[in-house]
Enzyme design. Structure first.
Site, PDB file in Angstrom:
ATOM      1  N   HIS A 153      -7.934  -1.531  -0.969  1.00  0.00           N
ATOM      2  CA  HIS A 153      -7.055  -2.543  -1.447  1.00  0.00           C
ATOM      3  C   HIS A 153      -7.523  -3.569  -2.102  1.00  0.00           C
ATOM      4  CE1 HIS A 153      -5.040  -1.335   2.197  1.00  0.00           C
ATOM      5  NE2 HIS A 153      -5.833  -0.667   3.168  1.00  0.00           N
ATOM      6  N   CYS A 205       0.782  -1.302   0.285  1.00  0.00           N
ATOM      7  CA  CYS A 205       0.569  -0.115   0.140  1.00  0.00           C
ATOM      8  C   CYS A 205       0.961   1.050  -0.042  1.00  0.00           C
ATOM      9  CB  CYS A 205      -0.637  -0.587   0.960  1.00  0.00           C
ATOM     10  SG  CYS A 205      -1.393  -1.362   1.940  1.00  0.00           S
ATOM     11  N   GLN A 207       2.143 -10.872  -4.543  1.00  0.00           N
ATOM     12  CA  GLN A 207       0.086 -10.518  -4.148  1.00  0.00           C
ATOM     13  C   GLN A 207       0.345  -9.860  -5.745  1.00  0.00           C
ATOM     14  OE1 GLN A 207      -0.117  -8.082  -0.667  1.00  0.00           O
ATOM     15  NE2 GLN A 207      -1.166  -9.448   0.089  1.00  0.00           N
ATOM     16  N   ASP A 236      -1.558  -7.382  -6.564  1.00  0.00           N
ATOM     17  CA  ASP A 236      -1.824  -6.158  -5.457  1.00  0.00           C
ATOM     18  C   ASP A 236      -2.881  -5.054  -6.245  1.00  0.00           C
ATOM     19  OD1 ASP A 236      -3.322  -5.714  -2.940  1.00  0.00           O
ATOM     20  OD2 ASP A 236      -1.169  -4.865  -2.069  1.00  0.00           O
ATOM     21  N   ARG A 255       6.101 -11.840   4.403  1.00  0.00           N
ATOM     22  CA  ARG A 255       5.684 -12.034   6.199  1.00  0.00           C
ATOM     23  C   ARG A 255       5.686 -13.062   7.231  1.00  0.00           C
ATOM     24  NH1 ARG A 255      -0.921 -10.631   3.956  1.00  0.00           N
ATOM     25  NH2 ARG A 255      -0.185  -8.552   2.945  1.00  0.00           N
ATOM     26  N   LYS A 302     -14.901  -5.757   4.320  1.00  0.00           N
ATOM     27  CA  LYS A 302     -14.639  -5.865   3.368  1.00  0.00           C
ATOM     28  C   LYS A 302     -14.934  -7.100   2.894  1.00  0.00           C
ATOM     29  CE  LYS A 302     -11.973  -9.775   6.119  1.00  0.00           C
ATOM     30  NZ  LYS A 302     -11.077 -10.552   5.783  1.00  0.00           N
ATOM     31  N   HIS A 325      -4.705  -0.474  -6.013  1.00  0.00           N
ATOM     32  CA  HIS A 325      -4.981   0.209  -4.846  1.00  0.00           C
ATOM     33  C   HIS A 325      -5.607   1.047  -5.676  1.00  0.00           C
ATOM     34  CE1 HIS A 325      -2.159  -1.512  -2.457  1.00  0.00           C
ATOM     35  NE2 HIS A 325      -3.187  -1.437  -1.285  1.00  0.00           N
TER      36      HIS A 325
HETATM   37 ZN   LIG Z   1      -3.072  -2.842   0.965  1.00  0.00          ZN
END
Ligand SMILES: [Zn+2]
Ligand SMILES: [Zn+2]
Length: 638
Positions: free
Chosen positions: A511, A335, A382, A384, A364, A465, A386
């Site tokens: 996200h 992010c 990911q 990913d 992680r 979410k 935003h």
């Molecule tokens: Zn994020």
């Protein structure tokens, strides 16, 4: 005698003498029979059929064909297993034995680990105990009495569990000599437990903590019919055959080494190619939908992680490093860089939405006990993105992501399920923020005609979410996409845009991931297809096989032409029998085998065969290339 009032599901009301067993009340109501009932619910609380009704209220039968009914059977089977274990291994100390999604387990402290032969013996003894139709009964004790009772039986884990309980009467379940501390409910007799199987044994730390003793965990499953049990065992066999760790080795896709570090994946050439195909697909799909590709650094100053709140809330899962006296955090999420890009300019409402997409590699620190092949790793990538938009745009953006998910799942042929998680007790943001975001999520689902379940209070502390779980060929659920509203980060990073009124406003941030972690998605794909990837995904689409040394030159030529045409190919010109070469290629699950013999070399043709053994006959090379190219379109069904 005191009377109690019972209300049945059809609203019929009856009065019974106090302490009438639930089963009698239900029998009086249903008159004919109680077929299929395994327990009951009194005012929402699950109780045994034999439980004396101490108060009136709503009484509902719980049947075996419900999830609760199956849980009760499986939990009862775990007790039966513990009884068998105690009879065969009197020194074994039982810990806990819950029902779980696919069955049940029970943990024991033992002198020596269980071996597969032990499981067979335990199962046999369970059959004997089942045939003996031993009544399963409930009793209550004060906590102190129960502690003394389990101490006298040399069961320290039960004592420890009791010591953590509140000062109140506790319930015990007895069947023959076996007694367990348990809330229940249970079936009434061991004779009701007939179709079960012990599936595996594994080490497990007491309370999941590696500083505690290692216990022996026996897993098993149980069903109400032989047919269901057999089907389940067949699926288990199939899952074993398709295990991505095994196929990953056999197909030479990836490896994980303890010397490198647990949960860190090394992609071999074919695995890396598979990953490249997936990533390439993702980039194209994102660009088509107005996303912009970005790339952020792997490490960012720890101060920035403090500003974002990750340091405070997520530190335990993060890796840190220090250089030139400066602390850096290795990113666990993508992010922050995306917000930094947003902040480099003044943004107008006309510029929004911004959709930043990154194939973001994150680290992680997962506990070593939960690591599992590609499914749970410590470094993963990911897909990913935003999305930063105005509050008015939020719903359309969510709809767009939902369409994206549906289209991608369609390409892979995965059905999926949707769950909305709402505000947890500990959360930030105003009531209005939460209401608006939750309404936007659910309205977008309704607009897209998607059914969903609601997980109350399961949202993240910073926003509600949507979680999406795909269903694979073995009917297993895997978390893939998530769409998450966030109120904090735009606030903490002071993101703004200039509205039509010329004033600065706070944008909303989403996200979202579509496939989730590429690693896990690859693991799911490997198991879903059993390693036989469709042509568009297969890292090797065709292998050229020479029949004799005379056809080597033309084999090389065909191989080069295939590569030039973008067909992912291999060449096998070893001096081996054709039968062996074909068998090996089949084991590698390569979609096409291109056999080149004297005739093909002479006529300049190819004779492809499919991995399922179908012979396509002689054709010219251009025709074969066309066929493969057509099948290389994502989602092409063979
Ligand atoms: Zn994020
Ligand atoms: Zn129990």
């Amino acid at each position: 005698m005191e009377e109690i009032q019972i209300v049945f599901p059809d609203q019929e009301r009856c009065s019974f003498p106090s302490a009438t067993p639930a089963v009698q009340a239900l029998a009086a109501w249903q008159k004919s029979s109680l077929k299929g009932s395994v327990a009951a619910r009194l005012n929402g609380e699950l109780i045994d059929l034999a439980r004396p009704l101490s108060s009136g209220g709503e009484l509902v039968p719980v049947t075996g064909n419900t999830p609760e009914g199956l849980d009760i059977l499986r939990h009862s089977t775990s007790h039966l297993m513990a009884q068998a274990v105690k009879e065969l291994f009197p020194e074994a100390k039982p810990a806990i034995g819950p029902a779980i999604e696919q069955g049940f387990y029970y943990d024991f402290e033992t002198k020596a680990p269980f071996v597969p032969e032990d499981l067979a013996r335990i199962e046999e003894r369970m059959q004997v105990l089942s045939r003996a139709k031993i009544p399963i009964t409930r009793e209550e004790m004060s906590r102190e009495e129960a502690i003394a009772f389990f101490k006298s039986r040399g069961e320290p884990y039960k004592v420890e569990l009791l010591q953590a309980l509140e000062e109140a009467p506790v319930s015990l379940y007895r069947q023959g000599d076996f007694v367990d501390l348990c809330r229940g409910p249970h079936l009434s007799s061991s004779g009701d437990i007939r179709f079960f199987k012990l599936t595996q044994v594994a080490g497990a730390y007491w309370r999941g903590d590696e500083r505690n003793p290692m216990l022996q965990r026996i897993y098993g499953t149980a069903f109400f019919s032989k047919k269901e049990l057999d089907e389940h065992l067949h699926r288990l066999e199939e899952a074993k055959r398709r295990d991505h760790r095994r196929l990953g080795r056999e197909l030479d896709l990836f490896s994980i080494h303890d010397e490198v570090g647990p949960g860190l994946v090394i992609y071999h050439p074919k695995g890396a190619l598979l990953r490249h195909i997936l990533e390439d697909f993702e980039k194209k799909e994102h660009l088509k939908r107005g996303y912009e590709l970005v790339v952020g650094p792997q490490i960012l100053r720890t101060d920035l992680w403090k500003k974002s709140g990750h340091y405070e809330n997520y530190r335990d899962f993060m890796y840190f490093t220090e250089i030139d006296g400066q602390s850096y955090g290795i990113k666990p999420m993508n992010c922050l860089s995306h917000m930094m890009i947003y902040k480099t300019k003044i943004r107008s409402y006309r510029d929004l939405p911004k959709r930043y997409f990154e194939l973001g590699t994150v680290h992680r620190h997962e506990k070593s006990g939960v690591l599992h092949g590609l499914m749970r790793v410590r470094q993963f990538t990911q897909d990913d993105a935003h999305i930063i938009c105005t509050p008015e745009q939020l719903q359309d953006e969510i709809r767009g992501v939902l369409n994206f998910v549906a289209e991608v799942m369609q390409i892979f042929g995965f059905p999926f399920e949707v769950e909305v998680s709402t505000r947890p007790e500990k959360s930030i943001g105003t009531d209005l923020d939460w209401e608006r975001a939750t309404a936007a999520l659910t309205q977008a689902l309704k607009d897209n005609g998607l059914d969903y379940s609601v997980s109350t209070g399961e949202g993240a502390f910073y926003g509600p979410k949507i979680d999406i779980k795909l269903k694979d060929a073995l009917d297993r659920r895997w978390q893939c996409a998530t769409i998450q509203c966030d109120f904090t980060l735009p606030e903490r990073f002071d993101l703004t845009y200039i509205g039509p009124d010329g004033e600065r406003h706070r944008p909303v941030m989403l996200h979202r991931v579509i496939l989730g972690a590429i690693e896990r998605f690859l693991g799911v794909l490997i198991e879903h297809y059993g390693g036989a990837f469709p042509v568009w995904l297969a890292p090797v689409q065709a292998i050229v096989l020479s029949v004799t040394d005379r056809s080597i030159d033309y084999s090389r030529e065909v191989y080069q032409e295939l590569l030039k045409a973008g067909v992912r190919s291999e060449l096998d010109i070893r001096n081996e029998k054709l039968g062996l070469k074909v068998r090996e290629a089949q084991l590698q699950k390569i979609p096409y085998m291109v056999v080149i013999g004297d005739k093909e070399a002479e006529l300049k043709t190819v004779s492809p065969r499919t991995r399922s053994g179908q012979n396509l006959g002689a054709m010219d090379l251009a025709g074969f290339i066309q066929r493969i190219q057509a099948e290389s379109i994502p989602g092409f069904k063979e």
